[in-house]
Design a protein around this motif. Sequence first.
Motif, PDB file in Angstrom:
ATOM      1  N   ALA A  30      -0.428  21.486  10.671  1.00  0.00           N
ATOM      2  CA  ALA A  30      -0.231  21.436  12.116  1.00  0.00           C
ATOM      3  C   ALA A  30      -1.355  20.647  12.775  1.00  0.00           C
ATOM      4  O   ALA A  30      -1.113  19.856  13.690  1.00  0.00           O
ATOM      5  CB  ALA A  30      -0.155  22.846  12.690  1.00  0.00           C
ATOM      6  N   LEU A  31      -2.581  20.845  12.301  1.00  0.00           N
ATOM      7  CA  LEU A  31      -3.712  20.084  12.843  1.00  0.00           C
ATOM      8  C   LEU A  31      -3.564  18.598  12.535  1.00  0.00           C
ATOM      9  O   LEU A  31      -3.833  17.746  13.380  1.00  0.00           O
ATOM     10  CB  LEU A  31      -5.031  20.608  12.274  1.00  0.00           C
ATOM     11  CG  LEU A  31      -5.460  21.990  12.738  1.00  0.00           C
ATOM     12  CD1 LEU A  31      -6.708  22.436  11.995  1.00  0.00           C
ATOM     13  CD2 LEU A  31      -5.697  22.002  14.231  1.00  0.00           C
ATOM     14  N   ASP A  32      -3.132  18.293  11.317  1.00  0.00           N
ATOM     15  CA  ASP A  32      -2.935  16.893  10.932  1.00  0.00           C
ATOM     16  C   ASP A  32      -1.868  16.242  11.797  1.00  0.00           C
ATOM     17  O   ASP A  32      -2.024  15.107  12.246  1.00  0.00           O
ATOM     18  CB  ASP A  32      -2.530  16.784   9.459  1.00  0.00           C
ATOM     19  CG  ASP A  32      -3.653  17.147   8.510  1.00  0.00           C
ATOM     20  OD1 ASP A  32      -4.820  17.193   8.963  1.00  0.00           O
ATOM     21  OD2 ASP A  32      -3.370  17.384   7.325  1.00  0.00           O
ATOM     22  N   THR A  33      -0.780  16.976  12.040  1.00  0.00           N
ATOM     23  CA  THR A  33       0.315  16.438  12.847  1.00  0.00           C
ATOM     24  C   THR A  33      -0.145  16.180  14.275  1.00  0.00           C
ATOM     25  O   THR A  33       0.136  15.126  14.843  1.00  0.00           O
ATOM     26  CB  THR A  33       1.507  17.419  12.849  1.00  0.00           C
ATOM     27  OG1 THR A  33       1.917  17.638  11.503  1.00  0.00           O
ATOM     28  CG2 THR A  33       2.673  16.877  13.635  1.00  0.00           C
ATOM     29  N   THR A  79      10.248  15.545  16.329  1.00  0.00           N
ATOM     30  CA  THR A  79      11.439  16.119  15.707  1.00  0.00           C
ATOM     31  C   THR A  79      11.061  17.033  14.555  1.00  0.00           C
ATOM     32  O   THR A  79      11.667  18.089  14.361  1.00  0.00           O
ATOM     33  CB  THR A  79      12.362  15.002  15.186  1.00  0.00           C
ATOM     34  OG1 THR A  79      12.718  14.168  16.287  1.00  0.00           O
ATOM     35  CG2 THR A  79      13.608  15.557  14.552  1.00  0.00           C
ATOM     36  N   ASP A  80      10.048  16.645  13.814  1.00  0.00           N
ATOM     37  CA  ASP A  80       9.635  17.392  12.637  1.00  0.00           C
ATOM     38  C   ASP A  80       8.760  18.600  12.972  1.00  0.00           C
ATOM     39  O   ASP A  80       8.595  19.488  12.157  1.00  0.00           O
ATOM     40  CB  ASP A  80       8.884  16.454  11.674  1.00  0.00           C
ATOM     41  CG  ASP A  80       8.709  17.073  10.298  1.00  0.00           C
ATOM     42  OD1 ASP A  80       9.721  17.549   9.737  1.00  0.00           O
ATOM     43  OD2 ASP A  80       7.571  17.089   9.804  1.00  0.00           O
ATOM     44  N   GLY A  91       5.603  20.401  27.895  1.00  0.00           N
ATOM     45  CA  GLY A  91       5.339  19.575  29.066  1.00  0.00           C
ATOM     46  C   GLY A  91       4.696  18.256  28.693  1.00  0.00           C
ATOM     47  O   GLY A  91       5.058  17.206  29.206  1.00  0.00           O
ATOM     48  N   ARG A  92       3.765  18.291  27.777  1.00  0.00           N
ATOM     49  CA  ARG A  92       3.090  17.071  27.361  1.00  0.00           C
ATOM     50  C   ARG A  92       4.035  16.138  26.619  1.00  0.00           C
ATOM     51  O   ARG A  92       4.033  14.945  26.824  1.00  0.00           O
ATOM     52  CB  ARG A  92       1.896  17.406  26.491  1.00  0.00           C
ATOM     53  CG  ARG A  92       1.102  16.192  26.128  1.00  0.00           C
ATOM     54  CD  ARG A  92      -0.184  16.555  25.431  1.00  0.00           C
ATOM     55  NE  ARG A  92      -0.957  15.349  25.324  1.00  0.00           N
ATOM     56  CZ  ARG A  92      -2.241  15.309  25.419  1.00  0.00           C
ATOM     57  NH1 ARG A  92      -2.923  16.383  25.634  1.00  0.00           N
ATOM     58  NH2 ARG A  92      -2.880  14.171  25.299  1.00  0.00           N
ATOM     59  N   VAL A  93       4.882  16.701  25.764  1.00  0.00           N
ATOM     60  CA  VAL A  93       5.850  15.888  25.029  1.00  0.00           C
ATOM     61  C   VAL A  93       6.780  15.204  26.004  1.00  0.00           C
ATOM     62  O   VAL A  93       7.061  14.012  25.890  1.00  0.00           O
ATOM     63  CB  VAL A  93       6.645  16.766  24.024  1.00  0.00           C
ATOM     64  CG1 VAL A  93       7.811  16.000  23.444  1.00  0.00           C
ATOM     65  CG2 VAL A  93       5.732  17.258  22.919  1.00  0.00           C
ATOM     66  N   ASP A  94       7.280  15.949  27.002  1.00  0.00           N
ATOM     67  CA  ASP A  94       8.190  15.370  27.981  1.00  0.00           C
ATOM     68  C   ASP A  94       7.526  14.250  28.765  1.00  0.00           C
ATOM     69  O   ASP A  94       8.126  13.211  28.999  1.00  0.00           O
ATOM     70  CB  ASP A  94       8.697  16.443  28.943  1.00  0.00           C
ATOM     71  CG  ASP A  94       9.664  17.404  28.268  1.00  0.00           C
ATOM     72  OD1 ASP A  94      10.180  17.054  27.187  1.00  0.00           O
ATOM     73  OD2 ASP A  94       9.896  18.488  28.811  1.00  0.00           O
TER      74      ASP A  94
END
Length: 109
Positions: A30-33, A79-80, A91-94
């Motif tokens: 998760a940190l890497d992503t 997506t992953d 909110g940040r993704v949007d």
Amino acid sequence: MSKTDRIDAAMLARYGALVTPQIRPVRSDALDTRGARRALIKDRTATLNRQKSLTIPLLKRQAEQRLKQIVAQIAEIDTDAEPESSHRSLGRVDSDRFVTQVACSLSEL
């Protein structure tokens, strides 16, 4: 009641003795992503800024191709991502998607 480091330390020690928080290991994937996504956002911003000053058609095309690649990679990460982690940063993704859409629209002008 006075506030001192000694009193604070005693209260924290007492709290720690009474309440045992659940300890969950941090998942390195998760940190890497998240780190990869942040790097892509920075790269997208740099590419958008670079596009503003390009005059050579070849470099304009390459910047546009790079921008499309970055957008695709961000979408793939989104997506992953696990529902829990994407839920926290919805909110940040949007807003990132909005910026990407606007950037692509502007580059087509």
